[in-house]
Design a protein around this motif. Structure first.
Motif, PDB file in Angstrom:
ATOM      1  N   GLU A   6      13.588  31.896  48.024  1.00 18.33           N
ATOM      2  CA  GLU A   6      13.158  31.492  46.689  1.00 18.33           C
ATOM      3  C   GLU A   6      14.376  31.120  45.852  1.00 18.33           C
ATOM      4  N   TYR A   7      14.240  30.048  45.088  1.00 18.28           N
ATOM      5  CA  TYR A   7      15.273  29.604  44.150  1.00 18.28           C
ATOM      6  C   TYR A   7      14.618  29.440  42.784  1.00 18.28           C
ATOM      7  N   THR A   8      15.366  29.778  41.733  1.00 24.14           N
ATOM      8  CA  THR A   8      14.912  29.543  40.370  1.00 24.14           C
ATOM      9  C   THR A   8      16.031  28.830  39.624  1.00 24.14           C
ATOM     10  N   LEU A   9      15.680  27.741  38.975  1.00 19.78           N
ATOM     11  CA  LEU A   9      16.624  26.970  38.184  1.00 19.78           C
ATOM     12  C   LEU A   9      16.145  26.999  36.737  1.00 19.78           C
ATOM     13  N   HIS A  10      16.896  27.648  35.866  1.00 20.52           N
ATOM     14  CA  HIS A  10      16.564  27.695  34.446  1.00 20.52           C
ATOM     15  C   HIS A  10      17.055  26.405  33.812  1.00 20.52           C
ATOM     16  N   ILE A  11      16.182  25.762  33.048  1.00 18.19           N
ATOM     17  CA  ILE A  11      16.506  24.437  32.515  1.00 18.19           C
ATOM     18  C   ILE A  11      16.334  24.410  30.996  1.00 18.19           C
ATOM     19  N   PRO A  12      17.128  23.575  30.333  1.00 19.31           N
ATOM     20  CA  PRO A  12      17.000  23.454  28.880  1.00 19.31           C
ATOM     21  C   PRO A  12      15.800  22.585  28.513  1.00 19.31           C
ATOM     22  N   HIS A  13      15.439  22.630  27.271  1.00 21.02           N
ATOM     23  CA  HIS A  13      14.364  21.778  26.760  1.00 21.02           C
ATOM     24  C   HIS A  13      14.948  20.380  26.526  1.00 21.02           C
ATOM     25  N   ASP A  14      15.079  19.628  27.611  1.00 20.96           N
ATOM     26  CA  ASP A  14      15.749  18.325  27.597  1.00 20.96           C
ATOM     27  C   ASP A  14      15.133  17.471  28.707  1.00 20.96           C
ATOM     28  N   PRO A  15      14.663  16.267  28.390  1.00 27.83           N
ATOM     29  CA  PRO A  15      14.051  15.417  29.413  1.00 27.83           C
ATOM     30  C   PRO A  15      14.961  15.123  30.618  1.00 27.83           C
ATOM     31  N   ARG A  16      16.276  15.183  30.426  1.00 28.40           N
ATOM     32  CA  ARG A  16      17.194  14.939  31.544  1.00 28.40           C
ATOM     33  C   ARG A  16      17.118  16.034  32.598  1.00 28.40           C
ATOM     34  N   ALA A  17      16.537  17.181  32.242  1.00 32.21           N
ATOM     35  CA  ALA A  17      16.395  18.285  33.194  1.00 32.21           C
ATOM     36  C   ALA A  17      15.492  17.915  34.362  1.00 32.21           C
ATOM     37  N   VAL A  18      14.588  16.968  34.157  1.00 30.10           N
ATOM     38  CA  VAL A  18      13.688  16.537  35.239  1.00 30.10           C
ATOM     39  C   VAL A  18      14.498  15.960  36.399  1.00 30.10           C
ATOM     40  N   THR A  19      15.473  15.128  36.100  1.00 22.82           N
ATOM     41  CA  THR A  19      16.336  14.549  37.134  1.00 22.82           C
ATOM     42  C   THR A  19      17.131  15.629  37.849  1.00 22.82           C
ATOM     43  N   VAL A  20      17.665  16.569  37.105  1.00 24.24           N
ATOM     44  CA  VAL A  20      18.430  17.672  37.706  1.00 24.24           C
ATOM     45  C   VAL A  20      17.533  18.466  38.656  1.00 24.24           C
ATOM     46  N   CYS A  21      16.310  18.716  38.259  1.00 17.85           N
ATOM     47  CA  CYS A  21      15.378  19.469  39.110  1.00 17.85           C
ATOM     48  C   CYS A  21      15.031  18.709  40.383  1.00 17.85           C
ATOM     49  N   ARG A  22      14.776  17.418  40.273  1.00 19.22           N
ATOM     50  CA  ARG A  22      14.457  16.616  41.478  1.00 19.22           C
ATOM     51  C   ARG A  22      15.617  16.635  42.460  1.00 19.22           C
ATOM     52  N   ARG A  23      16.828  16.439  41.962  1.00 18.80           N
ATOM     53  CA  ARG A  23      18.000  16.422  42.843  1.00 18.80           C
ATOM     54  C   ARG A  23      18.266  17.791  43.450  1.00 18.80           C
ATOM     55  N   THR A  24      18.078  18.834  42.674  1.00 22.42           N
ATOM     56  CA  THR A  24      18.255  20.192  43.187  1.00 22.42           C
ATOM     57  C   THR A  24      17.234  20.482  44.284  1.00 22.42           C
ATOM     58  N   ILE A  28      17.964  21.541  48.215  1.00 25.68           N
ATOM     59  CA  ILE A  28      17.411  22.772  48.797  1.00 25.68           C
ATOM     60  C   ILE A  28      16.597  22.453  50.051  1.00 25.68           C
ATOM     61  N   LEU A  29      15.760  21.443  49.993  1.00 29.14           N
ATOM     62  CA  LEU A  29      14.944  21.086  51.163  1.00 29.14           C
ATOM     63  C   LEU A  29      15.814  20.621  52.326  1.00 29.14           C
ATOM     64  N   ALA A  30      16.879  19.892  52.035  1.00 31.56           N
ATOM     65  CA  ALA A  30      17.794  19.466  53.103  1.00 31.56           C
ATOM     66  C   ALA A  30      18.484  20.670  53.737  1.00 31.56           C
ATOM     67  N   LEU A  31      18.917  21.613  52.924  1.00 27.35           N
ATOM     68  CA  LEU A  31      19.587  22.806  53.446  1.00 27.35           C
ATOM     69  C   LEU A  31      18.677  23.640  54.341  1.00 27.35           C
ATOM     70  N   HIS A  32      17.382  23.604  54.056  1.00 23.47           N
ATOM     71  CA  HIS A  32      16.423  24.395  54.838  1.00 23.47           C
ATOM     72  C   HIS A  32      15.650  23.558  55.857  1.00 23.47           C
ATOM     73  N   ALA A  60      12.542  26.521  29.954  1.00 20.89           N
ATOM     74  CA  ALA A  60      11.667  26.293  31.103  1.00 20.89           C
ATOM     75  C   ALA A  60      12.442  26.676  32.364  1.00 20.89           C
ATOM     76  N   ALA A  61      11.739  26.730  33.477  1.00 21.09           N
ATOM     77  CA  ALA A  61      12.385  27.046  34.753  1.00 21.09           C
ATOM     78  C   ALA A  61      11.609  26.399  35.885  1.00 21.09           C
ATOM     79  N   LEU A  62      12.332  25.998  36.910  1.00 21.42           N
ATOM     80  CA  LEU A  62      11.747  25.487  38.145  1.00 21.42           C
ATOM     81  C   LEU A  62      11.873  26.582  39.193  1.00 21.42           C
ATOM     82  N   ARG A  63      10.779  26.892  39.864  1.00 18.05           N
ATOM     83  CA  ARG A  63      10.822  27.878  40.948  1.00 18.05           C
ATOM     84  C   ARG A  63      10.380  27.187  42.234  1.00 18.05           C
TER      85      ARG A  63
END
Length: 133
Positions: A6-24, A28-32, A60-63
């Motif tokens: 499990e990974y959790t990425l805490h993100i700011p209230h900023d639309p640019r966070a969507v790109t960071v989440c997709r790339r992250t 993660i999927l490549a590593l696994h 917000a956070a991505l899990r």
């Protein structure tokens, strides 16, 4: 015993966070060794995180969780209210906006939402699952 993580990425209230989440997520999927899920998982992540960032206020956070052959993607936000009015939740429409949950429903094996507190704040987790097989 199957691999679980499990990974959790805490993100700011900023639309640019969507790109960071997709790339992250892709990293993660490549590593696994789950790259076969990357395109669909990226679409689902974009929809869930976009809703968390664009339609709520606060953190917000991505899990991303993998267990027993199932990838679960979830977006937490600090608003405890359901993501959309119950009558419209997940309906497919011709509108330019508001189709996110219909895309999530159509591209995931299972999805839903639940109240969830994080970092001492009440909120909700909107999640979906993809079978890795």
């Amino acid at each position: 015993m199957p691999e679980s993580w499990e990974y959790t990425l805490h993100i700011p209230h900023d639309p640019r966070a969507v790109t960071v989440c997709r790339r992250t997520l892709r990293l993660i999927l490549a590593l696994h060794r789950l790259t076969h899920l990357a395109d669909t998982a990226e679409l689902l992540t974009s929809e869930l995180v976009s809703n968390a960032v664009l339609h709520t206020k606060g953190p917000a956070a991505l899990r991303i969780r993998y267990r027993e052959g199932v990838l679960q993607i979830g977006a937490w936000d600090a608003d405890p209210q359901p993501p959309e009015p119950p009558g419209k939740f997940g309906e497919l429409t011709d509108a330019e906006n508001g189709r996110g949950f219909a895309l999530v429903r159509a591209n995931s094996d299972l999805w839903g939402w639940q109240p969830l507190s994080r970092l001492g704040r009440r909120g909700k987790l909107v999640w979906c699952e993809l079978n890795a097989a």
